[in-house]
Write an enzyme that holds these catalytic residues in place. Structure first.
Site, PDB file in Angstrom:
ATOM      1  N   GLU A 140       0.777  -1.184   0.096  1.00  0.00           N
ATOM      2  CA  GLU A 140       0.040   0.192  -0.107  1.00  0.00           C
ATOM      3  C   GLU A 140       0.796   1.165  -0.056  1.00  0.00           C
ATOM      4  O   GLU A 140       0.734   2.228   1.069  1.00  0.00           O
ATOM      5  CB  GLU A 140      -0.922  -0.080   1.050  1.00  0.00           C
ATOM      6  CG  GLU A 140      -1.992  -1.220   1.314  1.00  0.00           C
ATOM      7  CD  GLU A 140      -3.034  -0.834   2.400  1.00  0.00           C
ATOM      8  OE1 GLU A 140      -2.989   0.063   3.143  1.00  0.00           O
ATOM      9  OE2 GLU A 140      -4.025  -1.740   2.303  1.00  0.00           O
ATOM     10  N   GLU A 178      -4.780  -8.933   0.969  1.00  0.00           N
ATOM     11  CA  GLU A 178      -5.608  -8.449   2.325  1.00  0.00           C
ATOM     12  C   GLU A 178      -7.236  -8.116   1.938  1.00  0.00           C
ATOM     13  O   GLU A 178      -7.438  -7.609   1.141  1.00  0.00           O
ATOM     14  CB  GLU A 178      -4.954  -6.990   2.848  1.00  0.00           C
ATOM     15  CG  GLU A 178      -3.796  -6.944   3.501  1.00  0.00           C
ATOM     16  CD  GLU A 178      -3.246  -5.647   3.974  1.00  0.00           C
ATOM     17  OE1 GLU A 178      -3.875  -4.768   4.546  1.00  0.00           O
ATOM     18  OE2 GLU A 178      -2.012  -5.723   4.153  1.00  0.00           O
TER      19      GLU A 178
END
Ligand code: BGP
Length: 470
Positions: A175, A373
């Site tokens: 991320e 995720e």
């Protein structure tokens, strides 16, 4: 059994070898933040100077104790059906000053973890950077400074050389938009600046660092794959009105395509480049950079997905004196009637995961990918523990199952999706939220020296993994 339909048949069956597992990160799980030669990272430092910014004042010193309990934890991973697990290496543990000397204790630790995983039939997926800049490098400006890109390249090469004989799935960043947002736009990561120009430079250097690590990895010819993990939160417009649609296209360019396009296609989104040019925010780019980015794209993409982003055209003209922000081009939109996770305050929109996978199939060459995720944070989860000591997290089972149905559909329609990793294996420390929201298959009782207990969802996941479906 909850995982099957009434005839005990598998209705949603996944391809042979599908990756079932979970993901975690070093700073959030290892603990042992100040021993065995580990250097400080930005989280250790920020906690020292502003402990009040962390939920319940809990800092990163002793998070979940994976450093000490990794054997027990890996045994539990096996017990709940993991065939793969993502961890990250702590840069400041391996190279305490960010550059220079390698910490032998860290090498020993990561070797032991990797070997223990492999010994239990669990493939390690290793990420190099999960929000945890070594403090010595942050003193130089962190990702603002091009020297840090070079330091990262050396760090990445060191990791490949030390562990690449056994690790065959590498990820350059997790991320990467989040440290940009947190550190330089919205004040939830150190160094807590609000400065769009720096945000752009940081983003650019992160992309460059990823391409450089990919290049080094390919040159070493270790026969594995290298990718990046992105939070590809789809941007849904309020309506089909052109102004709303335009708002969503720009939000998507800022928050998704900013990293997705250079990582997969080796180029930057035109809409974004145009805005940066018009507003005078083009980053410093050196000769040869763009070719390097073009030539070193990812083999594999990790997709993190929690909740959708909904946007609408701006209600009011932006204040010309306010600092420049992406929100100059859209307003966030709260959709009436949305489904919520009341324990975290986030919307649940399961189809989002399908929309991402279809987008990757149609517009990104159907790149090999997996859900790296997805998960459901629950504040105050202790209240769901029954007399036998097990957290009865039926809400999490439903959350995972409903998302998996959409992953399955995308796969049926040709998506190159290879696995599903839950965030996360065991409850862990989550940055400024510390231990507020619990996400694990396994609970961690902080009052009892981090005692682990498999939740109902962990037991359920084992059956899903065993049957390769449900
Ligand atoms: C993701 C991060 C994870 C983790 C998760 C949960 O975006 O990759 O590191 O923090 O979010 O976040 P929270 O505890 O704030 O709900």
């Amino acid at each position: 059994m909850t995982s099957m339909n009434s005839n005990n048949e598998i209705k949603y069956s996944f391809p042979e070898g599908f990756w079932w597992g979970s993901s975690a990160s070093a700073t959030q799980t290892e603990g042992a933040a100040d021993i065995d030669g580990k250097g400080k990272n930005i989280w250790d430092h920020w906690y020292e100077i502003e402990p009040n910014r962390f939920f319940d004042g809990v800092g990163p010193e002793n998070t979940s104790q994976f450093y000490y309990k990794y054997k027990e934890d890996i045994k539990l991973m096996k017990e709940i059906g993991h065939n793969s697990f993502r961890l990250s290496i702590s840069w400041a543990r391996l190279i305490p000053n960010g550059t220079g000397e390698i910490n032998p204790k860290a090498v020993e630790f990561y070797n032991r973890v990797i070997d223990e995983l492999l010994g239990n039939g669990i493939e390690p997926f290793v990420n190099l950077f999960h929000f945890d800049m070594p403090m010595e490098l942050q003193k130089l400006g962190g990702w603002e400074n091009r020297d840090v890109v070079d330091a990262y390249e050396v760090y990445a090469k060191t990791c490949f050389e030390l562990f690449g004989d056994r690790v065959k799935k590498w990820f350059t960043h997790n991320e990467p938009i989040v440290p940009v947002e947190g550190g330089y736009l919205y004040d939830f990561h150190y160094p807590n600046e609000i400065n769009f120009g720096k945000a752009v430079q940081v983003a650019y250097h992160t992309i460059l660092s990823s391409a450089k690590a990919i290049k080094v990895y390919k040159e070493l010819n270790q026969g594995g794959k290298i990718g990046i993990i992105l939070n590809l939160t789809p941007s849904y417009p309020r309506s089909r009105n052109l102004a709303d649609v335009k708002a969503s296209v720009l939000a998507d360019a800022f928050f998704n395509r900013s990293f997705l396009d250079p990582s997969v296609k080796g180029e930057f989104p035109e809409e974004l480049v145009q805005i940066l040019k018009e507003e005078g925010f083009m980053p410093a780019v050196e000769n040869g950079d763009l070719e390097l980015i073009k030539d070193n794209t990812v083999d594999i993409l990790g997709v993190n997905y929690y909740q959708p982003r909904r946007v609408k055209a701006k209600e009011n003209l932006p204040n010309p004196d306010a600092p420049f922000m992406p929100e100059r081009f859209f307003d966030n939109y709260v959709m009436p009637g949305r489904k919520m996770n009341p324990h975290r305050g986030w919307e649940i929109y399961e189809k989002g995961v399908y929309d991402i996978l279809v987008n990757l199939k149609d517009n990104y060459g159907n790149i090999e990918c997996f859900i790296s995720e997805n998960g459901m944070g629950v504040e105050g989860e202790e209240k769901f523990r029954d007399e036998s000591g097990v957290i009865q997290d039926d809400y999490r089972i439903e959350f995972i199952r409903e998302h998996l149905k959409w992953v399955h559909k995308a796969h049926q329609e040709g998506s190159n999706v290879k696995g599903y990793h839950l965030w996360t294996f065991m409850d862990n420390w989550s940055w400024t939220n510390a231990y507020k929201n619990r996400y694990g298959f396994v609970s961690v009782n902080l009052a009892k020296d981090g005692e682990r207990t498999i939740k109902k969802s962990g037991q359920w996941f084992k059956t899903v993994s065993e049957h390769n479906g449900f």
